[in-house]
Motif scaffolding. Structure first.
Motif, PDB file in Angstrom:
ATOM      1  N   ARG A   1      61.992  69.440  19.654  1.00  0.00           N
ATOM      2  CA  ARG A   1      60.549  69.202  19.573  1.00  0.00           C
ATOM      3  C   ARG A   1      59.945  69.195  20.976  1.00  0.00           C
ATOM      4  NH1 ARG A   1      58.487  67.416  14.851  1.00  0.00           N
ATOM      5  NH2 ARG A   1      59.993  66.852  13.237  1.00  0.00           N
ATOM      6  N   ALA A   2      58.663  69.538  21.038  1.00  0.00           N
ATOM      7  CA  ALA A   2      57.951  69.526  22.325  1.00  0.00           C
ATOM      8  C   ALA A   2      58.063  68.139  22.942  1.00  0.00           C
ATOM      9  CB  ALA A   2      56.485  69.886  22.098  1.00  0.00           C
ATOM     10  N   GLY A   3      58.360  68.078  24.227  1.00  0.00           N
ATOM     11  CA  GLY A   3      58.431  66.794  24.918  1.00  0.00           C
ATOM     12  C   GLY A   3      59.840  66.219  24.993  1.00  0.00           C
TER      13      GLY A   3
ATOM     14  N   ALA B   1      69.327  70.336   5.615  1.00  0.00           N
ATOM     15  CA  ALA B   1      68.696  70.080   6.915  1.00  0.00           C
ATOM     16  C   ALA B   1      68.360  68.596   7.044  1.00  0.00           C
ATOM     17  CB  ALA B   1      67.429  70.933   7.069  1.00  0.00           C
ATOM     18  N   ARG B   2      67.762  68.031   5.981  1.00  0.00           N
ATOM     19  CA  ARG B   2      67.386  66.609   6.023  1.00  0.00           C
ATOM     20  C   ARG B   2      68.599  65.712   6.127  1.00  0.00           C
ATOM     21  NH1 ARG B   2      63.670  67.818   2.042  1.00  0.00           N
ATOM     22  NH2 ARG B   2      65.025  67.077   0.367  1.00  0.00           N
ATOM     23  N   GLU B   3      69.660  66.051   5.376  1.00  0.00           N
ATOM     24  CA  GLU B   3      70.799  65.134   5.289  1.00  0.00           C
ATOM     25  C   GLU B   3      71.805  65.299   6.417  1.00  0.00           C
ATOM     26  OE1 GLU B   3      72.605  64.649   1.451  1.00  0.00           O
ATOM     27  OE2 GLU B   3      70.715  65.008   0.418  1.00  0.00           O
ATOM     28  N   LEU B   4      71.854  66.476   7.043  1.00  0.00           N
ATOM     29  CA  LEU B   4      72.908  66.682   8.053  1.00  0.00           C
ATOM     30  C   LEU B   4      72.512  67.559   9.235  1.00  0.00           C
ATOM     31  CD1 LEU B   4      76.042  66.252   8.616  1.00  0.00           C
ATOM     32  CD2 LEU B   4      76.301  68.571   7.746  1.00  0.00           C
ATOM     33  N   LEU B   5      71.846  68.678   8.961  1.00  0.00           N
ATOM     34  CA  LEU B   5      71.806  69.729   9.979  1.00  0.00           C
ATOM     35  C   LEU B   5      70.785  69.502  11.088  1.00  0.00           C
ATOM     36  CD1 LEU B   5      72.105  72.785   7.555  1.00  0.00           C
ATOM     37  CD2 LEU B   5      73.932  71.609   8.763  1.00  0.00           C
ATOM     38  N   VAL B   6      69.715  68.779  10.765  1.00  0.00           N
ATOM     39  CA  VAL B   6      68.609  68.642  11.723  1.00  0.00           C
ATOM     40  C   VAL B   6      68.327  67.168  11.948  1.00  0.00           C
ATOM     41  CG1 VAL B   6      66.178  69.192  12.114  1.00  0.00           C
ATOM     42  CG2 VAL B   6      67.645  70.847  10.942  1.00  0.00           C
ATOM     43  N   ASN B   7      68.161  66.795  13.203  1.00  0.00           N
ATOM     44  CA  ASN B   7      67.752  65.427  13.549  1.00  0.00           C
ATOM     45  C   ASN B   7      66.235  65.431  13.708  1.00  0.00           C
ATOM     46  OD1 ASN B   7      66.920  63.148  14.908  1.00  0.00           O
ATOM     47  ND2 ASN B   7      68.746  63.053  16.208  1.00  0.00           N
ATOM     48  N   PRO B   8      65.500  64.872  12.741  1.00  0.00           N
ATOM     49  CA  PRO B   8      64.044  65.043  12.737  1.00  0.00           C
ATOM     50  C   PRO B   8      63.333  64.329  13.888  1.00  0.00           C
ATOM     51  CG  PRO B   8      64.711  63.524  11.017  1.00  0.00           C
ATOM     52  CD  PRO B   8      65.977  64.070  11.604  1.00  0.00           C
ATOM     53  N   VAL B   9      64.017  63.395  14.521  1.00  0.00           N
ATOM     54  CA  VAL B   9      63.392  62.712  15.665  1.00  0.00           C
ATOM     55  C   VAL B   9      63.307  63.669  16.857  1.00  0.00           C
ATOM     56  CG1 VAL B   9      63.618  60.791  17.290  1.00  0.00           C
ATOM     57  CG2 VAL B   9      64.248  60.474  14.887  1.00  0.00           C
ATOM     58  N   LEU B  10      64.362  64.460  17.030  1.00  0.00           N
ATOM     59  CA  LEU B  10      64.452  65.309  18.220  1.00  0.00           C
ATOM     60  C   LEU B  10      64.189  66.781  17.927  1.00  0.00           C
ATOM     61  CD1 LEU B  10      67.770  63.888  19.725  1.00  0.00           C
ATOM     62  CD2 LEU B  10      65.429  63.280  20.334  1.00  0.00           C
ATOM     63  N   GLU B  11      64.437  67.190  16.689  1.00  0.00           N
ATOM     64  CA  GLU B  11      64.475  68.619  16.400  1.00  0.00           C
ATOM     65  C   GLU B  11      63.500  69.018  15.296  1.00  0.00           C
ATOM     66  OE1 GLU B  11      69.233  69.399  17.268  1.00  0.00           O
ATOM     67  OE2 GLU B  11      68.612  68.688  15.289  1.00  0.00           O
ATOM     68  N   ASP B  12      63.170  70.285  15.305  1.00  0.00           N
ATOM     69  CA  ASP B  12      62.374  70.903  14.257  1.00  0.00           C
ATOM     70  C   ASP B  12      63.074  72.214  13.897  1.00  0.00           C
ATOM     71  OD1 ASP B  12      60.339  71.264  12.521  1.00  0.00           O
ATOM     72  OD2 ASP B  12      58.782  71.486  14.031  1.00  0.00           O
ATOM     73  N   TYR B  13      62.718  72.829  12.772  1.00  0.00           N
ATOM     74  CA  TYR B  13      63.402  74.070  12.437  1.00  0.00           C
ATOM     75  C   TYR B  13      62.519  75.027  11.640  1.00  0.00           C
ATOM     76  CZ  TYR B  13      64.041  72.356   7.630  1.00  0.00           C
ATOM     77  OH  TYR B  13      63.827  71.902   6.354  1.00  0.00           O
ATOM     78  N   ASP B  14      62.875  76.302  11.723  1.00  0.00           N
ATOM     79  CA  ASP B  14      62.321  77.339  10.857  1.00  0.00           C
ATOM     80  C   ASP B  14      63.448  77.786   9.943  1.00  0.00           C
ATOM     81  OD1 ASP B  14      59.945  77.571  12.455  1.00  0.00           O
ATOM     82  OD2 ASP B  14      61.188  78.652  13.908  1.00  0.00           O
ATOM     83  N   LEU B  15      63.077  78.226   8.762  1.00  0.00           N
ATOM     84  CA  LEU B  15      64.085  78.635   7.789  1.00  0.00           C
ATOM     85  C   LEU B  15      63.720  79.994   7.204  1.00  0.00           C
ATOM     86  CD1 LEU B  15      66.491  78.037   5.928  1.00  0.00           C
ATOM     87  CD2 LEU B  15      64.913  76.807   4.432  1.00  0.00           C
ATOM     88  N   GLU B  16      64.708  80.883   7.143  1.00  0.00           N
ATOM     89  CA  GLU B  16      64.540  82.151   6.426  1.00  0.00           C
ATOM     90  C   GLU B  16      65.684  82.289   5.445  1.00  0.00           C
ATOM     91  OE1 GLU B  16      64.216  85.772   8.706  1.00  0.00           O
ATOM     92  OE2 GLU B  16      62.732  84.829  10.002  1.00  0.00           O
ATOM     93  N   VAL B  17      65.373  82.665   4.215  1.00  0.00           N
ATOM     94  CA  VAL B  17      66.408  82.844   3.190  1.00  0.00           C
ATOM     95  C   VAL B  17      66.326  84.273   2.667  1.00  0.00           C
ATOM     96  CG1 VAL B  17      67.277  82.066   0.961  1.00  0.00           C
ATOM     97  CG2 VAL B  17      66.276  80.413   2.529  1.00  0.00           C
TER      98      VAL B  17
END
Lengths: 83, 83
Positions: free
Chosen positions: B13-15, B64-80
């Motif tokens: 995330r920014a910052g 992503a919510r349960e394991l792959l991404v830490n929402p405090v520090l990270e954000d993500y884009d997803l393509e399927v």
């Protein structure tokens, strides 16, 4: 000079062991998710100025060769956009 | 069930401090490249079967919510995509 943002998606070549991917895969299964395969790669975003889109792409391919990508183990896709 | 491949691009995330990005930036400058900014993120490719594209996307957002991404520090884009 215009500003560009290059996005390099670096992934392991076929046949190269991916212990990080296997660890994520095992954790997802442990949480109850049914996944077939997980691969972990690197995402590099490079912001630079260049005379043209072609020049920006050429510069980033040189960075990939000289530092960012290990050609024995890794391969990459590149997208360059005007910022 | 059809097979899908999901690509998650995880970025800070920014910052949020990005020491890996700063290290790569410094190395590129040291090699003579003029770059403005480098960010290092993660690229996760997940192969799975699901009833539909929507179901596959929903499953990967849960991963992503349960394991792959830490929402405090990270954000993500997803393509399927269908495999």
């Amino acid at each position: 000079m215009p500003d560009f943002r290059a996005e390099l998606r670096v992934h392991l070549r076929a046949g190269v062991l991916d212990p990080a991917g296997e660890a994520v895969e095992a954790s997802l299964r442990h949480l109850g998710f049914e996944v077939e395969r997980v691969e972990v790669g690197k995402l590099l975003s490079v912001e630079l100025s260049a005379a043209s889109q072609e020049a920006a792409e050429e510069a980033v391919r040189r960075m990939a060769r000289e530092l960012l990508v290990n050609p024995v183990l890794e391969d990459y896709d590149l997208e360059v956009h005007v910022r």
